[in-house]
Scaffold this motif. Structure first.
Motif, mmCIF file in Angstrom:
data_model
loop_
_atom_site.group_PDB
_atom_site.id
_atom_site.type_symbol
_atom_site.label_atom_id
_atom_site.label_comp_id
_atom_site.label_asym_id
_atom_site.label_seq_id
_atom_site.Cartn_x
_atom_site.Cartn_y
_atom_site.Cartn_z
ATOM 1 N N ARG A 38 0.840 -1.200 0.000
ATOM 2 C CA ARG A 38 0.000 0.000 0.000
ATOM 3 C C ARG A 38 0.870 1.242 0.000
ATOM 4 O O ARG A 38 1.869 1.311 0.715
ATOM 5 N N ILE A 39 0.503 2.224 -0.802
ATOM 6 C CA ILE A 39 1.225 3.491 -0.815
ATOM 7 C C ILE A 39 0.984 4.186 0.522
ATOM 8 O O ILE A 39 -0.158 4.262 0.986
ATOM 9 N N LEU A 54 4.272 4.433 -11.659
ATOM 10 C CA LEU A 54 5.476 4.538 -10.841
ATOM 11 C C LEU A 54 6.739 4.455 -11.692
ATOM 12 O O LEU A 54 7.680 5.232 -11.509
ATOM 13 N N GLN A 55 6.761 3.523 -12.624
ATOM 14 C CA GLN A 55 7.926 3.363 -13.485
ATOM 15 C C GLN A 55 8.114 4.564 -14.404
ATOM 16 O O GLN A 55 9.236 4.999 -14.651
ATOM 17 N N VAL A 104 -0.198 10.415 -7.433
ATOM 18 C CA VAL A 104 0.175 9.504 -6.345
ATOM 19 C C VAL A 104 1.526 8.856 -6.633
ATOM 20 O O VAL A 104 2.381 8.743 -5.745
ATOM 21 N N ALA A 105 1.734 8.434 -7.882
ATOM 22 C CA ALA A 105 3.007 7.820 -8.271
ATOM 23 C C ALA A 105 4.155 8.808 -8.104
ATOM 24 O O ALA A 105 5.226 8.468 -7.573
ATOM 25 N N GLU A 106 3.934 10.052 -8.544
ATOM 26 C CA GLU A 106 4.961 11.090 -8.415
ATOM 27 C C GLU A 106 5.281 11.346 -6.947
ATOM 28 O O GLU A 106 6.435 11.474 -6.546
ATOM 29 N N TYR A 107 4.255 11.394 -6.139
ATOM 30 C CA TYR A 107 4.419 11.632 -4.703
ATOM 31 C C TYR A 107 5.257 10.519 -4.062
ATOM 32 O O TYR A 107 6.152 10.777 -3.244
#
Length: 388
Positions: A38-39, A54-55, A104-107
């Protein structure tokens, strides 16, 4: 002899308890690893749900951690942090203002850059402190030789880069968090009754007077135990790699172990190299633990006593209590050696006739000698055992 080994392997692997525990533990591991994916910060997202994002986000930041890149990441992180806090406020009011998966991925990636920056700062501070210590001691002393060796090792390490390496990090962490207990518990279930069960059922009278001889029987049981260890290791390695590949992807295996959560390690190892060392160390220590279990089983008169003694020796050092004795036992426990803990610990060398020798080069050969000692003791116990 070949038929005897096959028979011992058959007896060992027909125990239903082994498979029951394997299934239960893999189910538990799957649940725990999925929850760990979980993020953070309650963003209600898991790594698998935004794996591609994310990648993609990571590619923009991969490479050398320059001051400009760190500053840019810090500014963007503050902006996204404000968006996250706004999300919580909106959700509290019932507005439901959600962050996009890209945000969210950037964070998440920016939080990992912040961690990489912290690890870099720790590493640079340690290197500076070490340089001051080396220059302050006598050049003919052991402290100087030890400091010089550590300095040479640290100067080879590259921690000034960033790569999205969550997959390798979790794969490596699995060994200490789960794999050592997976192997240890199933070995306890499968091996503690090896000799004592035959005594309890009076089968020892037949077995120890057979044409194969006691030495061959002990050898066959040891080889069966080794076969179990190999099967268990292949099982958890396969599960570990595939599960983390599914959750996080396969990026980042060339990251140094300092960037995989172990900034105090002096070893110049990539994640892939360290994972290979973990597997090798796991096998060596597991074989040593097997030799200990067989010795206890040969000495015991009941399965319960054999199980309890072996379990206490395996589990007790991992209990985190503030005690110098337990700290010492933890450092030199089977669990510690199985997870290759020394390779990610701060630098430590042993004085061997004035020459600093790294801990693993002393401890793992000693572990092999201890294994040989327990095997020898087991042979002697069975050789002298009286048949009624």
């Amino acid at each position: 002899m070949k038929q005897l080994v096959k028979f011992e392997i058959y007896k060992l692997f027909r125990q239903k308890g082994i498979y029951t525990w394997m299934i239960l533990m893999f189910l538990f591991f799957s649940l725990a690893m999925t929850m760990e994916a979980r993020i953070p910060n309650n963003l209600d997202t898991s790594a698998i749900e935004i794996k591609e994002e994310l990648q993609t986000a990571a590619k923009k930041w991969e490479g050398k951690l320059t001051g400009k890149k760190i500053e840019e990441a810090s500014n963007l992180s503050q902006s996204l942090e404000a968006r996250v806090q706004q999300k919580f406020a909106d959700n509290y009011k019932g507005d439901g203002n959600e962050l996009t998966s890209e945000e969210v991925a950037e964070y998440f990636i920016l939080s990992r850059i912040s961690l990489a920056r912290y690890n870099l700062q720790v590493f640079q501070t340690n290197l500076k402190d070490l340089d001051n210590r080396v220059n302050s001691v006598n050049r003919d002393s052991f402290a100087y030789k030890k400091g010089l060796l550590e300095q040479e090792m640290l100067e080879k390490v590259n921690v000034e880069t960033f790569t999205y390496n969550e997959g390798p990090k979790k794969t490596i962490d699995f060994v200490s968090n789960y794999a050592v207990y997976f192997t240890g518990i199933i070995m306890l279930v499968g091996l503690t009754s090896t000799f004592v069960n035959e005594t309890r059922t009076s089968m020892d009278q037949l077995i120890y007077s057979s044409r194969y001889g006691r030495k061959q029987i002990v050898t066959a049981k040891i080889m069966a135990g080794m076969a179990l260890i190999v099967v268990l290791t292949i099982s958890w390695v396969t599960f570990d790699v595939l599960m983390n590949l599914y959750l996080y992807g396969n990026n980042g295996w060339n990251s140094s172990i300092q960037l995989l959560g172990h900034p105090h390690s002096p070893y110049n190892l990539t994640g892939l190299e360290y994972f290979g060392i973990q597997i090798g160390a796991h096998l060596i220590a597991a074989i040593a633990f097997m030799a200990f279990i067989l010795t206890v089983s040969a000495l015991s008169k009941s399965i319960l006593a054999s199980f309890l003694i072996s379990t206490l020796v395996f589990i007790l050092p991992s209990i985190f209590l503030h005690s110098h004795i337990l700290e010492f036992a933890r450092k030199y426990s089977f669990i510690s050696f199985m997870e290759a803990f020394e390779f990610r610990s701060p630098f430590h060398a042993i004085n061997v006739f004035g020459v600093p020798v790294l801990d693993p080069y002393i401890h793992y050969p000693l572990l092999v000698l201890i294994t040989a000692f327990f095997m020898f003791v087991t042979y002697q116990i069975i050789r002298r055992k009286q048949v009624q």
